[in-house]
Design a protein around this motif. Sequence first.
Motif, short mmCIF file in Angstrom:
data_model
loop_
_atom_site.label_atom_id
_atom_site.label_comp_id
_atom_site.label_asym_id
_atom_site.label_seq_id
_atom_site.Cartn_x
_atom_site.Cartn_y
_atom_site.Cartn_z
N ARG A 155 0.59 -1.43 -0.04
CA ARG A 155 0.07 -0.11 -0.10
C ARG A 155 1.44 1.33 0.27
N CYS A 156 0.67 2.09 -1.10
CA CYS A 156 1.81 3.12 -1.40
C CYS A 156 0.97 4.08 -0.75
N VAL A 157 1.61 5.13 0.05
CA VAL A 157 0.93 6.02 0.72
C VAL A 157 0.02 7.46 -0.28
N GLU A 158 0.56 7.35 -1.47
CA GLU A 158 -0.23 7.81 -2.24
C GLU A 158 -1.58 6.48 -2.94
N TYR A 251 3.48 2.15 4.63
CA TYR A 251 3.10 2.43 3.80
C TYR A 251 4.51 2.40 2.63
N GLY A 252 3.96 1.92 1.50
CA GLY A 252 4.90 1.96 0.50
C GLY A 252 6.78 2.63 1.22
N PHE A 253 6.92 3.57 1.08
CA PHE A 253 8.15 4.49 1.41
C PHE A 253 9.05 3.34 2.80
N LYS A 254 8.08 2.87 2.67
CA LYS A 254 9.49 2.11 3.87
C LYS A 254 10.00 1.39 3.24
#
Length: 336
Positions: A155-158, A251-254
Amino acid sequence: MFVKRRRGWEIPEREATPESIYLSRRSLMGLAGAGAIATVAAPSPANALIGSLFGSSEGLEQTLDTSADPTFDLYPFKRNDTYTLSRPLTAEADAGSYNNFYEFGSHKEIWQAAQALPTRPWTITLDGMVEEEKTVDIDTLIRAMPLEERLYRHRCVEAWSMTVPWSGFAMKALVDYARPLGSAKYVTMQTFMDPKVASGQNQSWYPWPYVEGLTIEEATNDLAFLVTGVYGKPAAKQYGAPLRLAAPWKYGFKSAKSLVKFTFTDKRPETFWEGIAPNEYGFWANVNPEVPHRRWSQAQERVLGTGETIPTRMFNGYGEYVAGLYASMSGEKLYM
Ligand SMILES: Nc1nc2c(c(=O)[nH]1)N[C@H]1C(S)=C(S)[C@@H](COP(=O)(O)O)O[C@H]1N2
Ligand SMILES: [Mo]
């Protein structure tokens, strides 16, 4: 192998175009008073949208053919059936052509640019608060790890999501291999740094290299997974070859890509997106549909390649594994 076709998610995004681009651009401009941040393309639905409107998939198939990889003989890994999905896997052509990898551009069509990254020779350094610092060749490391395949949601934060068959090994196996001291509380992960091949790294307003971090408890949780491959073969470069994280409750950015170093420390690292926009992206970044991003809701997610929108779940549906990690934490921004 896959059949080239129009990607399904383009349709609803195109329909959504005028208003969402307008609103997001305007809210980005609203940050202008914050100085340097205004020039940074932070992850946002607007960027996701722009990425999908341009570009073609000519040559994509070659980038996804990783049969020349020195670990190709190890694949496919045995699937660990503990991790199951209740929705279909994202098509390989979709996951492989819609990526976040800011080192190669602040948009989604980086799969061609990422081919410039040399992924061999490649070493992984384990340092900081460990019994003995070491640097190991990636192929030696992969062959020493307990390899398995897991089906995970992402799940991306976007507010877009996908479901992916990752290959790799539990991050706990790497932590055990690194032999951290009892006093280590966090593990910092660092992406490669090479502005000659990664043009985005010439954009000096970003705090390169990309750095992420987990607590030792998070890193040794069953779910934390280090990815070497996807779709039953070594990962293509756009996914963050030869080693990236998959922390599916966050979230995916991690899930930092193309890692070169793991540093054990007792100080919480300042992470890449937290450094850029600390009021929008935090250290914890646990998925929570009830806590909106400052510029958009997190209640729903667009499923890559399908045109579908579905409700987002607490901890991205992984609460049974990880909710306990945060149960007694108060005063922390756990969900941004
Ligand atoms: N080094 C690095 N890692 C990164 C990113 C990045 O820009 N650079 N983007 C992150 C984000 S926002 C997401 S959603 C995922 C995307 O992974 P994917 O392209 O394999 O879908 O990678 C994460 N890891
Ligand atoms: Mo993301």
